[in-house]
Motif scaffolding. Structure first.
Motif, PDB file in Angstrom:
ATOM      1  N   ASP A  79      -3.113 -10.025  35.222  1.00 14.15           N
ATOM      2  CA  ASP A  79      -5.054  -9.352  35.075  1.00 14.15           C
ATOM      3  C   ASP A  79      -5.553  -9.799  33.582  1.00 14.15           C
ATOM      4  N   ARG A  80      -4.573  -9.918  32.791  1.00 14.60           N
ATOM      5  CA  ARG A  80      -4.473 -10.018  31.344  1.00 14.60           C
ATOM      6  C   ARG A  80      -3.603 -11.333  30.827  1.00 14.60           C
ATOM      7  N   ALA A  81      -3.285 -12.041  30.072  1.00 14.61           N
ATOM      8  CA  ALA A  81      -3.157 -13.084  29.301  1.00 14.61           C
ATOM      9  C   ALA A  81      -2.671 -12.902  27.465  1.00 14.61           C
ATOM     10  N   ILE A  82      -2.082 -12.762  27.418  1.00  7.83           N
ATOM     11  CA  ILE A  82      -1.811 -12.343  25.801  1.00  7.83           C
ATOM     12  C   ILE A  82      -1.161 -13.601  25.229  1.00  7.83           C
ATOM     13  N   LEU A  83      -1.544 -14.561  24.608  1.00 11.37           N
ATOM     14  CA  LEU A  83      -0.364 -15.391  23.445  1.00 11.37           C
ATOM     15  C   LEU A  83      -0.126 -14.643  21.583  1.00 11.37           C
ATOM     16  N   LEU A  84       0.464 -14.810  21.958  1.00 14.06           N
ATOM     17  CA  LEU A  84       0.928 -14.273  20.150  1.00 14.06           C
ATOM     18  C   LEU A  84       1.279 -15.556  19.733  1.00 14.06           C
ATOM     19  N   THR A  85       0.411 -16.042  18.771  1.00 14.97           N
ATOM     20  CA  THR A  85       0.686 -17.338  18.606  1.00 14.97           C
ATOM     21  C   THR A  85       0.158 -17.427  16.820  1.00 14.97           C
ATOM     22  N   ASP A  86       1.392 -17.713  15.724  1.00  7.73           N
ATOM     23  CA  ASP A  86       0.959 -18.064  13.829  1.00  7.73           C
ATOM     24  C   ASP A  86       2.316 -18.534  13.634  1.00  7.73           C
ATOM     25  N   ARG A  87       1.975 -19.153  12.530  1.00 12.84           N
ATOM     26  CA  ARG A  87       2.760 -19.539  11.768  1.00 12.84           C
ATOM     27  C   ARG A  87       4.320 -19.226  11.322  1.00 12.84           C
ATOM     28  N   ALA A  88       3.345 -17.741  11.281  1.00 15.17           N
ATOM     29  CA  ALA A  88       4.742 -16.744  10.406  1.00 15.17           C
ATOM     30  C   ALA A  88       5.215 -16.358  11.750  1.00 15.17           C
ATOM     31  N   PHE A  89       5.833 -17.045  13.404  1.00 14.00           N
ATOM     32  CA  PHE A  89       5.579 -16.022  13.937  1.00 14.00           C
ATOM     33  C   PHE A  89       7.500 -16.868  14.354  1.00 14.00           C
ATOM     34  N   ALA A  90       6.861 -18.335  14.177  1.00 12.26           N
ATOM     35  CA  ALA A  90       7.893 -19.786  14.264  1.00 12.26           C
ATOM     36  C   ALA A  90       9.364 -19.788  13.442  1.00 12.26           C
ATOM     37  N   GLY A  91      10.155 -20.098  14.011  1.00 15.21           N
ATOM     38  CA  GLY A  91      11.922 -20.231  13.513  1.00 15.21           C
ATOM     39  C   GLY A  91      12.545 -18.335  13.625  1.00 15.21           C
ATOM     40  N   ALA A  92      11.899 -17.868  14.745  1.00 11.34           N
ATOM     41  CA  ALA A  92      12.375 -16.740  15.235  1.00 11.34           C
ATOM     42  C   ALA A  92      13.465 -16.765  15.467  1.00 11.34           C
ATOM     43  N   ASP A  93      14.314 -16.121  14.984  1.00  8.85           N
ATOM     44  CA  ASP A  93      15.814 -15.503  16.222  1.00  8.85           C
ATOM     45  C   ASP A  93      15.330 -14.498  17.048  1.00  8.85           C
TER      46      ASP A  93
END
Ligand SMILES: Cc1cc2nc3c(=O)[nH]c(=O)nc-3n(C[C@H](O)[C@H](O)[C@H](O)COP(=O)(O)OP(=O)(O)OC[C@H]3O[C@@H](n4cnc5c(N)ncnc54)[C@H](O)[C@@H]3O)c2cc1C
Length: 256
Positions: A79-93
């Motif tokens: 029903d609902r789609a959410i994308l978490l996107t941000d340069r700050a998320f890059a390289g996450a373990d």
């Protein structure tokens, strides 16, 4: 029963590339697919919704192009789609990934059941689901191959084990990671595909979910890839055409 499915966009199997300097996964310019295990989680969410009602949200942390993967999921009944996107998320373990997903799910709110795939085919760790459950303070079961009875306050599952199945009853809210034995994902209908194409995807940044920059992405990661290496190719393979040739090889000390 309100369900949240965690879905990851992964490089298609033959396009996995690592940055030789940083040792991190190269995600830009690589063709991507929905993590295969997550397709089973999505299908199970759709089946549970048909049985118990409620809403399905899908959340992904990834690069902006993951919007397309999310649209394909809307096509099969999310029903609902959410994308978490941000340069700050890059390289996450895995821990930094789980922290971002936990904040995203808290922002969605009112979730009874979280479904994840067993593991992602690029990272391969199978850590994110259990970490997410711990961060949210809810029970979890991994490798779930069957969902049985459920009610507003509980869910019964069968977990795959080495020598059979383990049955568990979890209070809700809870998190499950699922294996491919759980169902056979359906293809989207034409109407579904059209709905997916038109679907809006909510795009949230790190500040939208109130993330502390020191707890997410590379800065929030407690692990580092210090070195990556490809296995050395083995000696060339030779096909033998029969027992006589095999005998010759064995007489020669096993060198083909
Ligand atoms: C030591 C270490 C260092 C790393 N460093 C980097 C790095 O610097 N840069 C980099 O790009 N990657 C890095 N990675 C990879 C990164 O941690 C993983 O992409 C990510 O944390 C998910 O882990 P996984 O792929 O093992 O997922 P798993 O734990 O195997 O996934 C299980 C399930 O969790 C859910 N899930 C997992 N990831 C997501 C997601 N992003 N969004 C929504 N749902 C999800 C899905 O349902 C999935 O089926 C690193 C991994 C490790 C182990």
């Amino acid at each position: 029963m309100n369900i949240c499915v965690c879905v990851k966009q992964v490089p298609s199997a033959n396009e996995q590339r690592l940055d030789p300097v940083t040792g991190t996964v190269i995600r830009e310019g690589v063709s991507s697919i929905l993590n295969p295990f997550d397709a089973y989680a999505v299908e199970e969410a759709v089946r549970l919704k048909a049985k118990f009602g409620g809403q399905i949200a899908a959340v992904s942390m990834g690069v902006p192009s993951a919007v397309e993967t999310l649209r394909r999921i809307v096509a099969v009944g999310v029903d609902r789609a959410i994308l978490l996107t941000d340069r700050a998320f890059a390289g996450a373990d895995t821990l930094a990934t789980a922290r971002a997903l936990a904040l995203g799910i808290q922002k969605i709110g009112n979730v009874d059941l979280i479904l994840c795939g067993r593991m992602a085919t690029d990272g391969d760790t199978a850590q994110v689901g259990p970490m997410l459950a711990e961060l949210l303070g809810i029970p979890h079961a991994t490798d779930v191959s069957k969902i049985g009875a459920a009610g507003p306050e509980f869910i019964e599952v069968a977990r795959m084990a080495d020598d059979g199945y383990l049955r568990a009853r979890l209070p809700l809210p809870a998190l499950l990671t699922v294996v491919k034995e759980i169902n056979v994902p359906k293809l989207p209908s034409v109407a579904g595909v059209l709905r997916g194409r038109r679907a809006g995807v909510d795009v949230w940044s790190a500040s939208d979910i109130g993330a502390d920059p020191g707890e997410i992405g590379l800065r929030g990661s407690r692990t580092r890839v210090v070195k990556t290496a490809r296995p050395e190719p083995r000696a060339a393979c030779r096909f033998l055409s029969g027992a006589d040739e095999l005998l010759e090889v064995l007489k020669g000390g096993g060198r083909a």
